[in-house]
Design an enzyme around this catalytic site. Structure first.
Site, PDB file in Angstrom:
ATOM      1  N   ASP A 121       0.610  -0.924   0.040  1.00 50.57           N
ATOM      2  CA  ASP A 121       0.311  -0.014   0.415  1.00 50.57           C
ATOM      3  C   ASP A 121       0.472   1.093   0.199  1.00 50.57           C
ATOM      4  O   ASP A 121       1.563   1.536  -0.923  1.00 50.57           O
ATOM      5  CB  ASP A 121      -0.813  -0.317   1.182  1.00 50.57           C
ATOM      6  CG  ASP A 121      -2.100   0.731   1.447  1.00 50.57           C
ATOM      7  OD1 ASP A 121      -2.453   1.544  -0.107  1.00 50.57           O
ATOM      8  OD2 ASP A 121      -2.307   0.999   2.484  1.00 50.57           O
ATOM      9  N   PHE A 128     -10.430   0.662  -0.450  1.00 47.91           N
ATOM     10  CA  PHE A 128     -10.574  -0.990   1.113  1.00 47.91           C
ATOM     11  C   PHE A 128     -11.048  -1.782   0.857  1.00 47.91           C
ATOM     12  O   PHE A 128     -11.939  -2.512   0.513  1.00 47.91           O
ATOM     13  CB  PHE A 128     -11.045  -0.231   2.019  1.00 47.91           C
ATOM     14  CG  PHE A 128     -10.649  -1.071   3.302  1.00 47.91           C
ATOM     15  CD1 PHE A 128      -9.481  -0.792   4.211  1.00 47.91           C
ATOM     16  CD2 PHE A 128     -10.951  -1.487   3.942  1.00 47.91           C
ATOM     17  CE1 PHE A 128      -8.701  -1.269   4.841  1.00 47.91           C
ATOM     18  CE2 PHE A 128     -11.143  -2.718   4.836  1.00 47.91           C
ATOM     19  CZ  PHE A 128      -9.975  -2.255   5.518  1.00 47.91           C
TER      20      PHE A 128
HETATM   21  P1  IMP Z   1       1.582  -0.412   3.856  1.00 52.30           P
HETATM   22  O1  IMP Z   1       2.509  -0.704   4.823  1.00 52.30           O
HETATM   23  O2  IMP Z   1       0.982   0.949   3.556  1.00 52.30           O
HETATM   24  O3  IMP Z   1       2.247  -0.679   2.594  1.00 52.30           O
HETATM   25  O4  IMP Z   1       0.650  -1.239   4.230  1.00 52.30           O
HETATM   26  C1  IMP Z   1       1.099  -2.792   4.110  1.00 52.30           C
HETATM   27  C2  IMP Z   1      -0.132  -3.142   4.908  1.00 52.30           C
HETATM   28  O5  IMP Z   1      -2.061  -2.602   4.868  1.00 52.30           O
HETATM   29  C3  IMP Z   1      -1.092  -5.077   4.211  1.00 52.30           C
HETATM   30  O6  IMP Z   1       0.942  -5.242   4.035  1.00 52.30           O
HETATM   31  C4  IMP Z   1      -1.882  -5.204   5.063  1.00 52.30           C
HETATM   32  O7  IMP Z   1      -1.901  -5.571   5.834  1.00 52.30           O
HETATM   33  C5  IMP Z   1      -2.465  -3.831   4.754  1.00 52.30           C
HETATM   34  N1  IMP Z   1      -3.373  -3.035   4.303  1.00 52.30           N
HETATM   35  C6  IMP Z   1      -2.956  -2.043   2.821  1.00 52.30           C
HETATM   36  N2  IMP Z   1      -4.000  -1.782   2.127  1.00 52.30           N
HETATM   37  C7  IMP Z   1      -5.357  -2.788   2.727  1.00 52.30           C
HETATM   38  C8  IMP Z   1      -6.564  -2.191   2.653  1.00 52.30           C
HETATM   39  O8  IMP Z   1      -6.828  -2.464   1.298  1.00 52.30           O
HETATM   40  N3  IMP Z   1      -7.262  -3.958   2.785  1.00 52.30           N
HETATM   41  C9  IMP Z   1      -6.611  -3.930   4.553  1.00 52.30           C
HETATM   42  N4  IMP Z   1      -5.233  -4.078   4.929  1.00 52.30           N
HETATM   43  C10 IMP Z   1      -4.834  -3.531   4.066  1.00 52.30           C
END
Ligand code: IMP
Ligand code: MG
Length: 178
Positions: A105, A155
């Site tokens: 993300d 989401f």
């Molecule tokens: P980042 O560190 O912002 O890249 O987030 C990564 C983590 O956030 C992922 O491994 C997911 O567990 C969680 N995440 C990101 N997007 C979503 C979503 O749309 N739904 C649920 N969990 C998410």
């Protein structure tokens, strides 16, 4: 299905997910010899479904390790901080490593993990594999070596991804408009 009164729409069906995972498995198989030992590092909890389905396609001798990182602050947005809940790892020096993530993300979790591994070990190969990539949300400079689907800024719920801890067991990936 309704989640908090909102319709959960299907983004990827079970078939689409499984087909793509088969392709990812073939891609990983191509990058290693059939006798190359590999460490699969799965990031709990979100990657658990993807990991178990992916490893069924892999042909090399592999060992599975599970670590737990947390980043989501509230229900829908990342807190901006990555917390290592459990990051105990075996000696990865001179080993082939495939990190398996559910989704990239902001990229903070991925970067944290790649930096952590490179700080502590010198792996022979390090491949970062994510089932989904929300490229549009990226705030740090990191990319998956192999990714399943590029997804919009929605989401997502299901197939490992939770909403308030629930729905990880769905066989498909859905989304709700928030
Ligand atoms: P980042 O560190 O912002 O890249 O987030 C990564 C983590 O956030 C992922 O491994 C997911 O567990 C969680 N995440 C990101 N997007 C979503 C979503 O749309 N739904 C649920 N969990 C998410
Ligand atoms: Mg995750």
């Amino acid at each position: 299905m309704l989640i908090d009164g909102k319709e959960l729409k299907v983004l990827r069906t079970e078939n689409e997910i499984q087909e793509r995972i088969k392709g990812i498995g073939e891609e990983i198989n191509k990058r290693f010899g059939v006798e190359d030992e590999v460490y699969i590092i799965s990031v709990l909890k979100g990657s658990v479904m993807f990991t178990v389905d992916l490893v069924k396609h892999l042909k090399m001798p592999l060992r599975m390790e599970f670590i737990r990182l947390a980043s989501y602050g509230n229900d829908f947005t990342s807190s901006g901080k990555v917390r290592a809940v459990d990051i105990s790892l075996p000696d990865l020096n001179d080993n082939n490593v495939v990190v398996v993530e559910d989704i990239i993300d902001t990229g903070r979790t991925a970067k944290f993990l790649v930096d952590f591994i490179n700080l502590h070990f010198k792996p022979k190969n390090l491949i970062f594999c994510a089932l989904m990539d929300k490229k549009i949300k990226r705030v740090v400079d990191i990319d998956a070596d192999i990714s399943g689907f590029e997804v919009d800024d929605k989401f997502l719920i299901g197939y490992g991804l939770d909403y308030q801890g629930y729905y990880r067991n769905l066989t498909y990936i859905g989304y709700i408009d928030v």
